[in-house]
Design a protein around this motif. Sequence first.
Motif, PDB file in Angstrom:
ATOM      1  N   GLU A  42      -9.005  11.990  -5.310  1.00 59.04           N
ATOM      2  CA  GLU A  42      -8.264  10.968  -5.189  1.00 59.04           C
ATOM      3  C   GLU A  42      -7.072  11.216  -4.389  1.00 59.04           C
ATOM      4  N   LYS A  43      -6.551  12.432  -4.129  1.00 52.91           N
ATOM      5  CA  LYS A  43      -5.310  12.519  -3.260  1.00 52.91           C
ATOM      6  C   LYS A  43      -6.026  11.907  -1.771  1.00 52.91           C
ATOM      7  N   ALA A  44      -7.112  12.273  -1.340  1.00 51.43           N
ATOM      8  CA  ALA A  44      -7.575  11.831  -0.079  1.00 51.43           C
ATOM      9  C   ALA A  44      -7.741  10.506   0.082  1.00 51.43           C
ATOM     10  N   ARG A  45      -8.097   9.583  -1.108  1.00 48.52           N
ATOM     11  CA  ARG A  45      -8.367   8.367  -1.023  1.00 48.52           C
ATOM     12  C   ARG A  45      -6.824   7.757  -1.006  1.00 48.52           C
ATOM     13  N   VAL A  46      -6.054   8.247  -1.574  1.00 52.87           N
ATOM     14  CA  VAL A  46      -4.608   7.476  -1.561  1.00 52.87           C
ATOM     15  C   VAL A  46      -4.083   7.825  -0.224  1.00 52.87           C
ATOM     16  N   THR A 103       1.721   6.794  -6.784  1.00 50.04           N
ATOM     17  CA  THR A 103       0.536   7.428  -7.259  1.00 50.04           C
ATOM     18  C   THR A 103       0.980   9.054  -7.176  1.00 50.04           C
ATOM     19  N   GLN A 104       1.814   9.230  -5.958  1.00 49.28           N
ATOM     20  CA  GLN A 104       2.094  10.407  -5.950  1.00 49.28           C
ATOM     21  C   GLN A 104       3.051  11.198  -7.095  1.00 49.28           C
ATOM     22  N   ARG A 105       3.891  10.285  -7.444  1.00 46.04           N
ATOM     23  CA  ARG A 105       4.861  10.576  -8.442  1.00 46.04           C
ATOM     24  C   ARG A 105       4.245  10.491  -9.761  1.00 46.04           C
ATOM     25  N   ARG A 136      -1.618   1.501 -16.473  1.00 45.64           N
ATOM     26  CA  ARG A 136      -0.566   0.530 -15.619  1.00 45.64           C
ATOM     27  C   ARG A 136      -0.703   0.845 -14.152  1.00 45.64           C
ATOM     28  N   LEU A 137      -0.906   2.295 -13.803  1.00 46.25           N
ATOM     29  CA  LEU A 137      -1.179   2.561 -12.447  1.00 46.25           C
ATOM     30  C   LEU A 137      -2.541   1.816 -11.674  1.00 46.25           C
ATOM     31  N   ASP A 138      -3.432   1.749 -12.492  1.00 45.40           N
ATOM     32  CA  ASP A 138      -4.489   1.082 -11.880  1.00 45.40           C
ATOM     33  C   ASP A 138      -4.468  -0.395 -11.798  1.00 45.40           C
ATOM     34  N   LEU A 171       0.777  -1.204   0.203  1.00 51.28           N
ATOM     35  CA  LEU A 171       0.016   0.016   0.104  1.00 51.28           C
ATOM     36  C   LEU A 171       0.803   1.331   0.108  1.00 51.28           C
ATOM     37  N   LEU A 172       1.942   1.132   0.847  1.00 52.88           N
ATOM     38  CA  LEU A 172       2.969   2.368   0.833  1.00 52.88           C
ATOM     39  C   LEU A 172       3.619   2.576  -0.598  1.00 52.88           C
ATOM     40  N   ILE A 173       3.993   1.739  -1.143  1.00 53.66           N
ATOM     41  CA  ILE A 173       4.444   1.782  -2.288  1.00 53.66           C
ATOM     42  C   ILE A 173       3.568   2.262  -3.507  1.00 53.66           C
ATOM     43  N   ALA A 174       2.360   1.688  -3.449  1.00 48.28           N
ATOM     44  CA  ALA A 174       1.175   2.438  -4.195  1.00 48.28           C
ATOM     45  C   ALA A 174       0.888   3.643  -4.150  1.00 48.28           C
TER      46      ALA A 174
END
Length: 843
Positions: A250-254, A240-242, A504-506, A233-236
Amino acid sequence: MITLTGTLLSIPHPARAADGVCGADSLKRAKVSASLKLDDRSRTQTKLVSRLTIEVPDSWPYATDLLLGENSEGHRRAMRCLLRGEGRQAQWWAEWRAAEPRVTSVKGTVRVRADTYGWADAQGTFYIGPWDVSIGKNHWTAALDMPLLAGARWTSVTVWPGSSSIVEATPRPTADDKNGLVWRPKAGRPMPKVSVVFDPPWARSWAAQQDRLRFVMANNLILPWLLSAAAVLLIAFRRTQRSGPLPVQEKARVRTAAVWAGICILLSLLGTGDNVFYETMRRHVPEGPWADRQAHHALLINLALGWILLAFGVPRRFTIWAAGAVLTLPGVAVAVWPEFFGLTEHTFLPVDAPDHAVIALFVAVGCVLAVLLLGSVAAVWRMAQLVGLVPPRSAAPGAVPTERELSLRWTAPLLVVAVAGLGLCRAAASELSWQRTSWLSAQVDPEYGKAHLDALRRDLTWFSVQSQDWWTGYVWWLISGLVVLGVLRERANKAALAAHEPDRLDEFWMLPLFPLLVGPALGVFAGSWALYGLWFFLYLGALAAVLRLCRGRTVLDRPLQRSRVPLRAGEPLSRRTELLDRARRFREIHAKLRRLDQGQSDDEALNRRSHERELRSMHRWRASDGTADRLPSDVSVVDLALALGPNDNWWANGVRAARTAAIVGLPASGLLLWADYLKGEFLTQTLYSQFGWVDTALSAGYWEIMWAAAGFLLGALWRRLPGRRGPVRALPLVAAFALPMGMDSIGNAVTGEGQANLALYVVSMLLVLTVTGIMLDLNTFRGERRYWQSRLGLLLSIYQIRYFSLQVAYLLAQLLALLTLWQFFTDGGGPPERDSQVGGAGN
């Protein structure tokens, strides 16, 4: 005297004191035979099966009492003399009965056959029928010990070692019976003092050392699964931030996913860390005031876990917070000031604890469990809202619907029912365990009632210590999966107008769904969880490998004939209505051509040519730059429509597939629930284990969640999976599901453990996803449903007759495989008991 790893140990037998009340002199004319079998075929732990047959003469004072009812005190007294000795109380926690002893009257004698068994799951000495069994670090010993019948006529004593080798056997056996040793004493000789030392296989030896520190440490290495989920989860989150600037939602969900990753680490440390700490302290630090404080700390740990989950859930109504605070007070008061309630500072519930102390601990445990459940409900509710599983509150026409808030009006009754249900199930299991272990005790003796009450009190203390380990194992994976789904939903909403398939990120965010919500717990060998965390990455890697292999092999990856541009980059695929109309016309023309092929005259040749020209025109397409192009020659508009799925975007496809798979999987859930909890010895462990029936009910929900999650991945990845029809698209996900199963089966083969249910899991998943794929194909053309008398007719039109017949044969083959596995392979050796010494006491 018992031989243990070369050392003679004198072990007192509490239930076999000689007080002269059983008429031992009258039993000298009895005939006795005994046997012991070590059964470890397809088992994690060795099952020791004992059979004792006694023929007592009518002259024995209690011979006729054996023929009385099983619940009569006379019958218990007679059986107690034969099977336990001359004591009045005998609680054998390690002994289990295969059935009630069989009593028959034969020619002036009464014949008794008692079949009992036990499990080699921990070091120490326990008693099974006439056998004293000692489980050591390297060797096991079984010694025949029946003082009351020592002067009887012993006809035979047989020992079958199974896969264990025999290191030493005394006295010398007289025969060899099918790889077993037999002693046949001559008439007039006393009972042979049989003692057999076994060298068990390494896997069975390791599984029988659950009380050793290294075993406890390995079993608590379930932590890597939690830590692995947190790491992914932390890697994802970082990936996502990068990826670029993120919208606010989306920022709130991440960020929520990152917060939950931290909570997973806390859950792992608080949930099972206390077990590691106390086991380590007990073995390396002299006992002191800390030794019996685990019950106090467990109440506080449960409260901490409940409040962590409650804070993560962030309920908006003050009544939820107030209820949590009120429920917290009893647990804190009992844990901090036990003496005030009549509890002791260390052991909590001693034998002589007053009734109000029991009531205080009972209320405290119930309230603490309610806090844990309340926090879990709040966390699940919040994440279910983010995923869209909680429908908004209906509003007046034209008004904006509002979110439903978690209300104490509905939560409070559910908590009461849940806590009461858990308490009743726990009490029922405790009572069943007591009745099993004390079935030959003198129930009219006052000591019986005291021992009964003491056992129930020990179980209550045990529940306060272990309940958090059990519950957090159920709730964390569900919340973790919902957290990931919340991120995916927000990303799908953001990309709804721009992209129709996951990027790819999804796909990277979808990877943890596979081990969290789809893959069953695997990687437990010889009773050890040391490799359990490795299977998280096996599931993760299996899905990632499948997606990598499928890349470039889908229908949408096929190039157009002229520009060689992939289909997904051609004419906008959002023009679904036009595409579906063309697909319907395509099928209608093919139906006409099939009728022409069935012996029509040459006068219809012109009509055939016109139909063929129209079919060729349907292959016209537009490239990404708007220029005219053509579909690949082997890809029809029907194939293209089916490749898009029933909805416009991947999230909607996933939601539809999840709902379909959950419904389709209901029969499979029932089958697997029977195979895991209700079949043969599984039913025994369900009845007697601490949370047996609750585990059964929760597992039913688990299987449904698993089918829904697998269906979601099938629908969300629909346009990324190869194949022209739904059943073929299901195969890559089934392969990813089966790969960790295959690795687990290899491990089971190495350790000699059973693995029949693994085949059931794979075949069930194949069947559920196959039917789900067919239903998604059917839903793609759901607009035509009104024109057909049945769904079968529409499906026949979609697949064409040749394809449909293959699909029917494919489904029938799967059903046949499932029934074959059910009938033959599920009748294995069965599992060991989850807790063979239910009740927390030993002999």
